[in-house]
Write an enzyme that holds these catalytic residues in place. Structure first.
Site, PDB file in Angstrom:
ATOM      1  N   GLN A 123      12.058   0.945  15.087  1.00  0.00           N
ATOM      2  CA  GLN A 123      12.183  -0.087  14.252  1.00  0.00           C
ATOM      3  C   GLN A 123      13.747   0.072  13.399  1.00  0.00           C
ATOM      4  O   GLN A 123      14.375  -0.932  13.241  1.00  0.00           O
ATOM      5  CB  GLN A 123      11.119  -0.301  13.087  1.00  0.00           C
TER       6      GLN A 123
ATOM      7  N   ARG B 154      -1.309   3.215   7.006  1.00  0.00           N
ATOM      8  CA  ARG B 154      -2.623   3.226   7.969  1.00  0.00           C
ATOM      9  C   ARG B 154      -3.415   4.480   7.974  1.00  0.00           C
ATOM     10  O   ARG B 154      -4.472   4.417   8.437  1.00  0.00           O
ATOM     11  CB  ARG B 154      -2.116   2.921   9.351  1.00  0.00           C
TER      12      ARG B 154
ATOM     13  N   TYR C 258       1.000  -1.136   0.111  1.00  0.00           N
ATOM     14  CA  TYR C 258      -0.044  -0.037   0.035  1.00  0.00           C
ATOM     15  C   TYR C 258       0.939   1.322  -0.025  1.00  0.00           C
ATOM     16  O   TYR C 258       0.874   2.049   0.958  1.00  0.00           O
ATOM     17  CB  TYR C 258      -1.221   0.168   1.045  1.00  0.00           C
ATOM     18  N   LEU C 259       1.761   1.321  -0.957  1.00  0.00           N
ATOM     19  CA  LEU C 259       2.897   2.046  -1.007  1.00  0.00           C
ATOM     20  C   LEU C 259       2.343   3.806  -1.427  1.00  0.00           C
ATOM     21  O   LEU C 259       1.221   4.010  -1.792  1.00  0.00           O
ATOM     22  CB  LEU C 259       3.737   2.078  -2.347  1.00  0.00           C
TER      23      LEU C 259
ATOM     24  N   HIS D 145       7.408   5.606   0.698  1.00  0.00           N
ATOM     25  CA  HIS D 145       8.233   4.453   0.367  1.00  0.00           C
ATOM     26  C   HIS D 145       8.855   4.846  -1.026  1.00  0.00           C
ATOM     27  O   HIS D 145       9.696   4.358  -1.370  1.00  0.00           O
ATOM     28  CB  HIS D 145       7.038   3.506  -0.258  1.00  0.00           C
TER      29      HIS D 145
ATOM     30  N   GLN E 243      12.518   6.675   8.722  1.00  0.00           N
ATOM     31  CA  GLN E 243      12.903   7.303   9.908  1.00  0.00           C
ATOM     32  C   GLN E 243      11.629   7.310  10.881  1.00  0.00           C
ATOM     33  O   GLN E 243      11.457   7.309  11.729  1.00  0.00           O
ATOM     34  CB  GLN E 243      13.333   8.734  10.008  1.00  0.00           C
TER      35      GLN E 243
HETATM   36  O1  PAF Z   1       8.062  -1.011   8.138  1.00  0.00           O
HETATM   37  C1  PAF Z   1       7.400  -2.099   7.465  1.00  0.00           C
HETATM   38  O2  PAF Z   1       6.579  -1.567   6.630  1.00  0.00           O
HETATM   39  C2  PAF Z   1       7.527  -3.570   8.177  1.00  0.00           C
HETATM   40  O3  PAF Z   1       7.818  -3.345   9.544  1.00  0.00           O
HETATM   41  C3  PAF Z   1       9.007  -4.159   7.554  1.00  0.00           C
HETATM   42  C4  PAF Z   1      10.079  -3.617   7.865  1.00  0.00           C
HETATM   43  C5  PAF Z   1       8.690  -4.292   6.062  1.00  0.00           C
HETATM   44  C6  PAF Z   1       8.749  -5.641   8.013  1.00  0.00           C
HETATM   45  O4  PAF Z   1       7.700  -6.163   7.567  1.00  0.00           O
END
Ligand code: PAF
Length: 283
Positions: free
Chosen positions: A152, A186, A31-32, A36, A147
Site C-alpha cells: 500500500q 483486524r 479502531y486505532l 496508529h 510499513q
Molecule cells: O491502511 C488503511 O487503513 C487504509 O487502507 C487507508 C490508507 C486509510 C485507506 O482507506
C-alpha cells in the site's frame, strides 16, 4: 475537534495554511491501536497540526470481505487519537464521501496488481481513490503511513508522484506485539488460540531474515522457507510468501549485496486474513 463534513474540513485546512501551519495527515480506518498512535505521535512532533482521518472505505473491500463487521468505535478512536496528539479527527459518513452520483476512480498501475492485488482484486483502486480524496479534503503537507501495509505504501507513493500531490510521505516501522504479531485492527477478530497461530507469519519473516544473514541469496529458497514455516502450522493457510526487490516488488533470482529485499507474507486463519512484511538489506 471532530469534523464530519468535507466543507468544514476544507475550510479548516485552508485556514491552517493561511496561518502558515504545517498540516500532517494520518489516514486510518479507525479502531486505532499503537501502530496508529506511533504515526500520530510522529506527525504531531513534525507538524503544527495533525488530522487523523477515520473512514471505513467500502470501495477497498471486495465481495464477501469484512466491510460490514470491520470494528468501529468512533468515541474510543476520538479519545485515543486526541491523546496521541491529533488536532482534528475527520470522520465523514459514507454518503458524504460517495454520494449516490459518485463516478470517479483512480487506478494505479502494475504495482497494485501483484500480491494483495491478486488476492483482493479492486482493493488498491479503492485505497488509491479514497486516499486521493482524503488528500484533497485535508490538504496536508505530510502524510503518515505504516510499513505494515508495505505494498500500500508503494501504491500511494506512485499516486503522489503520478498525480503530482505536493505531499511528503512518511512511512514508519511496523509496531508489533510482544510475540512479534504485527498490530492490526483486524487482530480483534482472533480468538486466543488463533492469536497464537497468527505468530507463524512473523516467525516466517524471522526465519528468512536469519537465512539471509547466514548467506542465503536465492529468492525462491527464501520463499520456500517462509511457506514452510507458515504451513507447518496446520491452522494457517498461506496466500503468498515471497522475497522480492523492495521498492518495485520485482522478482529477482538472487539478491546482491547492498540490495534491499522485501519479504512479504499473507495467510488466513479461518476467515481472518493477515499480512506482514520485513525489509532486509542484504549483507
Ligand atoms: O491502511 C488503511 O487503513 C487504509 O487502507 C487507508 C490508507 C486509510 C485507506 O482507506
Amino acid at each position: 475537534m471532530l469534523i464530519t463534513t468535507i466543507d468544514q474540513m476544507h475550510r479548516w485546512s485552508a485556514q491552517q495554511r493561511r496561518d502558515g501551519k504545517q498540516i500532517g495527515v494520518v489516514p486510518t480506518m479507525g479502531y486505532l491501536h499503537n501502530g496508529h498512535c506511533s504515526l500520530i505521535k510522529c506527525a504531531s512532533n513534525e507538524c503544527d497540526v495533525v488530522v487523523t482521518t477515520i473512514f471505513v472505505n467500502p470501495l477497498q473491500f471486495g465481495v464477501g470481505e469484512d466491510f460490514e463487521r470491520y470494528p468501529r468505535d468512533l468515541q474510543r478512536d476520538y479519545t485515543i487519537a486526541s491523546d496521541a496528539g491529533t488536532t482534528v479527527v475527520f470522520a465523514p459518513r459514507t454518503d458524504e464521501m460517495y454520494p449516490s452520483n459518485y463516478a470517479t476512480f483512480v487506478d494505479v498501475g502494475p504495482i497494485g496488481e501483484k500480491f494483495e492485488g491478486t488476492f483482493r482484486p479492486g482493493h488498491f483502486r479503492g485505497v488509491v481513490t479514497v486516499v486521493a480524496k482524503l488528500f484533497h479534503i485535508t490538504q496536508p503537507h505530510l502524510a503518515y503511513f505504516g510499513q505494515k501495509d508495505y505494498q500500500q505504501t508503494l501504491v500511494i507513493a506512485q499516486l503522489i508522484r503520478d498525480l503530482n500531490f505536493d505531499i511528503s510521505m512518511v512511512v514508519l516501522p511496523t509496531v508489533r506485539e510482544h510475540d512479534g504479531l504485527a498490530m492490526s485492527s483486524r487482530n480483534v477478530y482472533l480468538s486466543p488460540e488463533q492469536r497464537h497461530h497468527a505468530t507463524a507469519l512473523y516467525r516466517a519473516l524471522q526465519a528468512a531474515t536469519n537465512a539471509i544473514n547466514s548467506g542465503e541469496r536465492r529468492s525462491h529458497a527464501l520463499a520456500e522457507l517462509m511457506t514452510k514455516v507458515i504451513a507447518d502450522n496446520d491452522h494457517v493457510r498461506v496466500d503468498y510468501a515471497a522475497a522480492v526487490q523492495a521498492g518495485t516488488l520485482e522478482e529477482v533470482t538472487e539478491f546482491s549485496s547492498g540490495e534491499q529485499a522485501a519479504l512479504l507474507v499473507a495467510g488466513r486463519i479461518g476467515p481472518i486474513r493477515l499480512i506482514d512484511n520485513e525489509l532486509v538489506t542484504i549483507p
